[in-house]
Enzyme design. Structure first.
Site, PDB file in Angstrom:
ATOM      1  N   LYS A 254     -21.954  -0.455 -20.265  1.00 50.74           N
ATOM      2  CA  LYS A 254     -21.388   0.861 -19.921  1.00 50.74           C
ATOM      3  C   LYS A 254     -21.129   0.900 -18.422  1.00 50.74           C
ATOM      4  O   LYS A 254     -22.048   0.701 -17.623  1.00 50.74           O
ATOM      5  CB  LYS A 254     -22.367   1.977 -20.335  1.00 50.74           C
ATOM      6  CG  LYS A 254     -21.961   3.375 -19.830  1.00 50.74           C
ATOM      7  CD  LYS A 254     -22.856   4.495 -20.354  1.00 50.74           C
ATOM      8  CE  LYS A 254     -22.566   5.817 -19.655  1.00 50.74           C
ATOM      9  NZ  LYS A 254     -23.402   6.933 -20.122  1.00 50.74           N
ATOM     10  N   ASP A 259     -20.816   9.737 -13.327  1.00 46.53           N
ATOM     11  CA  ASP A 259     -20.806  10.639 -14.473  1.00 46.53           C
ATOM     12  C   ASP A 259     -21.183  12.043 -14.021  1.00 46.53           C
ATOM     13  O   ASP A 259     -22.359  12.374 -13.873  1.00 46.53           O
ATOM     14  CB  ASP A 259     -21.800  10.134 -15.538  1.00 46.53           C
ATOM     15  CG  ASP A 259     -21.862  11.061 -16.754  1.00 46.53           C
ATOM     16  OD1 ASP A 259     -20.976  11.928 -16.888  1.00 46.53           O
ATOM     17  OD2 ASP A 259     -22.805  10.901 -17.560  1.00 46.53           O
ATOM     18  N   LYS A 266     -22.646  18.575 -15.346  1.00 43.78           N
ATOM     19  CA  LYS A 266     -24.101  18.481 -15.196  1.00 43.78           C
ATOM     20  C   LYS A 266     -24.590  19.469 -14.138  1.00 43.78           C
ATOM     21  O   LYS A 266     -23.818  19.890 -13.274  1.00 43.78           O
ATOM     22  CB  LYS A 266     -24.484  17.061 -14.748  1.00 43.78           C
ATOM     23  CG  LYS A 266     -24.317  15.992 -15.802  1.00 43.78           C
ATOM     24  CD  LYS A 266     -24.793  14.642 -15.274  1.00 43.78           C
ATOM     25  CE  LYS A 266     -24.570  13.526 -16.280  1.00 43.78           C
ATOM     26  NZ  LYS A 266     -25.385  13.643 -17.496  1.00 43.78           N
ATOM     27  N   ASP A 277     -24.842   5.234 -13.439  1.00 36.92           N
ATOM     28  CA  ASP A 277     -24.359   5.193 -14.820  1.00 36.92           C
ATOM     29  C   ASP A 277     -23.490   3.946 -15.095  1.00 36.92           C
ATOM     30  O   ASP A 277     -23.042   3.742 -16.209  1.00 36.92           O
ATOM     31  CB  ASP A 277     -23.585   6.483 -15.136  1.00 36.92           C
ATOM     32  CG  ASP A 277     -23.780   6.948 -16.570  1.00 36.92           C
ATOM     33  OD1 ASP A 277     -24.757   6.518 -17.212  1.00 36.92           O
ATOM     34  OD2 ASP A 277     -22.938   7.736 -17.052  1.00 36.92           O
ATOM     35  N   ASP A 336     -19.926  15.365 -21.722  1.00 33.73           N
ATOM     36  CA  ASP A 336     -20.983  14.605 -21.034  1.00 33.73           C
ATOM     37  C   ASP A 336     -21.544  13.486 -21.915  1.00 33.73           C
ATOM     38  O   ASP A 336     -22.300  12.641 -21.449  1.00 33.73           O
ATOM     39  CB  ASP A 336     -22.101  15.570 -20.600  1.00 33.73           C
ATOM     40  CG  ASP A 336     -23.006  14.965 -19.546  1.00 33.73           C
ATOM     41  OD1 ASP A 336     -22.640  13.908 -18.979  1.00 33.73           O
ATOM     42  OD2 ASP A 336     -24.076  15.558 -19.287  1.00 33.73           O
ATOM     43  N   GLU A 338     -20.027  10.939 -22.725  1.00 36.88           N
ATOM     44  CA  GLU A 338     -18.825  10.134 -22.468  1.00 36.88           C
ATOM     45  C   GLU A 338     -19.067   8.647 -22.635  1.00 36.88           C
ATOM     46  O   GLU A 338     -18.139   7.898 -22.935  1.00 36.88           O
ATOM     47  CB  GLU A 338     -18.299  10.428 -21.055  1.00 36.88           C
ATOM     48  CG  GLU A 338     -18.959   9.631 -19.910  1.00 36.88           C
ATOM     49  CD  GLU A 338     -20.470   9.842 -19.790  1.00 36.88           C
ATOM     50  OE1 GLU A 338     -20.939  10.926 -20.157  1.00 36.88           O
ATOM     51  OE2 GLU A 338     -21.164   8.908 -19.334  1.00 36.88           O
ATOM     52  N   ARG A 340     -20.691   6.915 -24.893  1.00 39.53           N
ATOM     53  CA  ARG A 340     -20.431   6.428 -26.260  1.00 39.53           C
ATOM     54  C   ARG A 340     -18.945   6.435 -26.571  1.00 39.53           C
ATOM     55  O   ARG A 340     -18.468   5.619 -27.350  1.00 39.53           O
ATOM     56  CB  ARG A 340     -21.230   7.271 -27.261  1.00 39.53           C
ATOM     57  CG  ARG A 340     -20.827   8.711 -27.307  1.00 39.53           C
ATOM     58  CD  ARG A 340     -21.841   9.603 -27.986  1.00 39.53           C
ATOM     59  NE  ARG A 340     -23.005   9.887 -27.156  1.00 39.53           N
ATOM     60  CZ  ARG A 340     -23.997  10.673 -27.527  1.00 39.53           C
ATOM     61  NH1 ARG A 340     -23.983  11.244 -28.724  1.00 39.53           N
ATOM     62  NH2 ARG A 340     -25.005  10.902 -26.713  1.00 39.53           N
TER      63      ARG A 340
HETATM   64  N1  BES Z   1     -25.291   9.047 -18.334  1.00 38.85           N
HETATM   65  C1  BES Z   1     -25.909  10.017 -19.163  1.00 38.85           C
HETATM   66  C2  BES Z   1     -27.323   9.610 -19.608  1.00 38.85           C
HETATM   67  C3  BES Z   1     -28.369   9.498 -18.520  1.00 38.85           C
HETATM   68  C4  BES Z   1     -29.232  10.546 -18.289  1.00 38.85           C
HETATM   69  C5  BES Z   1     -28.501   8.336 -17.796  1.00 38.85           C
HETATM   70  C6  BES Z   1     -30.200  10.428 -17.306  1.00 38.85           C
HETATM   71  C7  BES Z   1     -29.450   8.216 -16.817  1.00 38.85           C
HETATM   72  C8  BES Z   1     -30.315   9.255 -16.569  1.00 38.85           C
HETATM   73  C9  BES Z   1     -25.060  10.273 -20.406  1.00 38.85           C
HETATM   74  O1  BES Z   1     -23.706  10.120 -20.239  1.00 38.85           O
HETATM   75  C10 BES Z   1     -25.290  11.687 -20.813  1.00 38.85           C
HETATM   76  O2  BES Z   1     -24.913  12.550 -20.075  1.00 38.85           O
HETATM   77  N2  BES Z   1     -25.906  11.886 -21.974  1.00 38.85           N
HETATM   78  C11 BES Z   1     -26.219  13.171 -22.454  1.00 38.85           C
HETATM   79  C12 BES Z   1     -25.722  13.259 -23.900  1.00 38.85           C
HETATM   80  C13 BES Z   1     -25.695  14.649 -24.448  1.00 38.85           C
HETATM   81  C14 BES Z   1     -24.601  15.447 -23.788  1.00 38.85           C
HETATM   82  C15 BES Z   1     -25.457  14.563 -25.943  1.00 38.85           C
HETATM   83  C16 BES Z   1     -27.733  13.366 -22.394  1.00 38.85           C
HETATM   84  O3  BES Z   1     -28.458  12.403 -22.641  1.00 38.85           O
HETATM   85  O4  BES Z   1     -28.152  14.460 -22.056  1.00 38.85           O
HETATM   86 ZN    ZN Z   2     -23.110   8.788 -18.730  1.00 34.25          ZN
HETATM   87 MN    MN Z   3     -22.788  11.910 -19.514  1.00 36.19          MN
END
Ligand code: BES
Ligand code: ZN
Ligand code: MN
Length: 487
Positions: A254, A259, A266, A277, A336, A338, A340
């Site tokens: 990834k 992000d 966020k 990220d 967010d 994104e 996947r």
């Molecule tokens: N890049 C984030 C996940 C992340 C969170 C990485 C904290 C490192 C530290 C990912 O893109 C994300 O935002 N995931 C969300 C998904 C949700 C919106 C379903 C999450 O995990 O909150």
């Molecule tokens: Zn992310």
């Molecule tokens: Mn995200």
């Protein structure tokens, strides 16, 4: 750069700026007996300071006039409980202490040094010496330059040391690249780093820009990048062995260079550190860099979707329906989620190469960190043998993994969309699992595939063990160790 060698010197004959000695708890005599006179003086100091060899404890003893002006004792804890990773941590503790005391040269002596231990010592020392300070202008960088030049591992094994250096350098490369700030590393510059790496290491390299991605139908990758002034890139590196390859491996990373969350933006607290990220991508690049020198008999492909997730008038939106590279459609529930979405296209592309197996690594879900804590990554797989091989490698590298399940059909239903083939998010509960289930939709069932979620372990604010503050590079050595054992 710190160089690591084996030394056949007897500990009592060493003359060096610094010597590090490993000590099992309560067994200090065993560690000092070969040091003769010096050993006796060190032992006295240790008794005086109540140093007994407790895990991660350290004692510095100085002899300004002697042949070894600095001696560092480091504890490994009880011998019966000591694990290979304890040697890495101990080597890092000594290396950091030697750096602080401005030693230019360091010898390491462990009373127990059977084969894999010298690999671990080389890794621990190189990982422990790492820091990301190239943007510090206050002279710390200059000071760092006067660091340790030569490290000698007494009675070490040459091949083990070489592999340790290789693996740690791969991890440090990943750290360096992922620690770069998002104003400097965007999709185009990440692609440039991959081109440079390919040139240095003699890898094949193909970069697809936004025009080519459009033509290819990489609409999911493009959608995530739509809101950014920096358009996405698809990076494809290939390692080909000198003889006919036995296997074809695909590594997918990834590569979100930043992000922000996109329109589902966020909070400022959660946005901080999101330069990290892109760590999965950087880990894949670091592994590619090192595997060249392992002389592996298989073909290895690295695939990275490099993209920036930003809010703007052109951003992709909740409710959007996207036709992916594989033809499957996604309804966007949350911009967010994104990672996947981009991985859907990249996994689809990687599958078309018809690999014998595929491993992806991604900072995918905060939910994985909630489930497993900040020191252990999650692993998911559609093939238990592949999963076991990775778990096995990880128990050696100290990069702890834990398998999470993908067999809950009721949970899978939460990804159903009324309008498209699949939705990109299914709420908070079990979010690491639903994210993995989403990825599974884009991998043909007959390709053994594993997914490693490093969201919780990719970035550390405070240093510990052999990690400095910032990007950990977690996963690089496990991928390398797995490939090394696979041959
Ligand atoms: N890049 C984030 C996940 C992340 C969170 C990485 C904290 C490192 C530290 C990912 O893109 C994300 O935002 N995931 C969300 C998904 C949700 C919106 C379903 C999450 O995990 O909150
Ligand atoms: Zn992310
Ligand atoms: Mn995200």
């Amino acid at each position: 750069m710190l160089k690591v060698y084996k030394s056949s010197a007897r500990p009592s004959e060493v003359s060096s700026q610094a010597l590090g000695i490993f000590v099992f708890e309560g067994k200090i005599e065993e560690s000092l007996k070969e040091l003769e006179g010096l050993g006796k003086r060190v032992k006295k100091q240790a008794e005086h300071e109540h140093f007994t060899g407790k895990k991660e404890s350290m004692l510095k003893v100085t002899f300004p006039e002697g042949p070894i002006p600095r001696v560092f004792l480091v504890g490994l804890g009880q011998e019966s409980k000591a694990r290979i990773d304890d040697y890495r941590v101990a080597a890092a503790i000594i290396t950091k202490a030697a750096l602080e005391s401005h030693a230019g040269e360091l010898y390491l002596y462990s009373p127990k040094i059977n084969p894999p231990i010298s690999q671990a010592l080389a890794e621990g020392a190189l990982l422990g010496a790492y820091r990301f300070d190239r943007y510090k202008t206050d002279g710390r960088k200059e000071e760092g330059k006067r660091g340790i030049d030569d490290l000698y591992i007494i009675n070490g094994d040459d091949d083990d040391i070489e592999r340790g250096v290789l693996f740690a350098c791969g991890q440090n490369y990943a750290r360096d690249l992922a620690n770069e700030p998002p104003n400097l590393v965007n999709p185009a510059t990440l692609a440039k780093a991959a081109v440079d790496l390919a040139e240095d290491m003699g890898l094949e390299c193909e970069i697809y820009d936004e025009v080519e991605l459009e033509r290819m139908g990489m609409n999911a990758l493009l959608a995530v990048g739509r809101g950014s002034a920096n358009p996405p890139r698809l990076i494809h590196l290939t390692y080909k062995p000198s003889s006919r390859p036995l296997k074809k491996i695909a590594l997918v990373g990834k590569g979100l260079t930043f992000d922000s969350g996109g329109l589902d933006i966020k909070t400022s607290e959660n946005m901080r550190t999101m330069k990290g990220d892109k760590t999965g991508a950087c880990v894949v690049l670091g592994a590619m860099r090192s595997l060249v020198k392992l002389d592996l008999p298989m073909e290895v492909h690295a695939l990275i979707g490099a993209v920036e997730n930003m809010p703007s008038g052109s951003s992709y939106k909740p409710d959007d329906i996207i036709k992916t590279y594989t033809g499957k459609t996604i309804e966007i529930d949350n911009t967010d989620a994104e990672g996947r979405v981009t991985m859907a296209d990249v996994l689809g592309f990687a599958s078309k190469l018809n690999p014998s197996c595929m491993v992806d690594i991604a900072t995918l879900t905060g939910g994985c960190a909630v489930a497993l804590g900040p020191y252990r990554a999650g692993i998911f797989a559609n093939d238990q043998a592949l999963c076991n091989a990775l778990l096995d490698a990880s128990s050696f590298t100290g990069e702890m993994l834990w398998q999470l399940p993908m067999d809950d059909e009721r949970l899978r239903k939460r990804l159903d969309s009324p309008f498209a083939d699949v939705a990109n998010s299914a709420g908070r509960y079990g979010s690491a699992i639903t994210a993995a289930m989403f990825l599974r939709e884009f991998v043909p069932e007959d390709i053994p595939w594993a997914h490693i979620d490093i969201a919780g372990v990719s970035y550390y604010k405070e240093p510990f063990g052999y990690y400095s503050s910032g990007i950990s590079g977690f996963g690089t050595r496990t991928i390398l160790q797995w490939l090394y054992r696979l041959q």
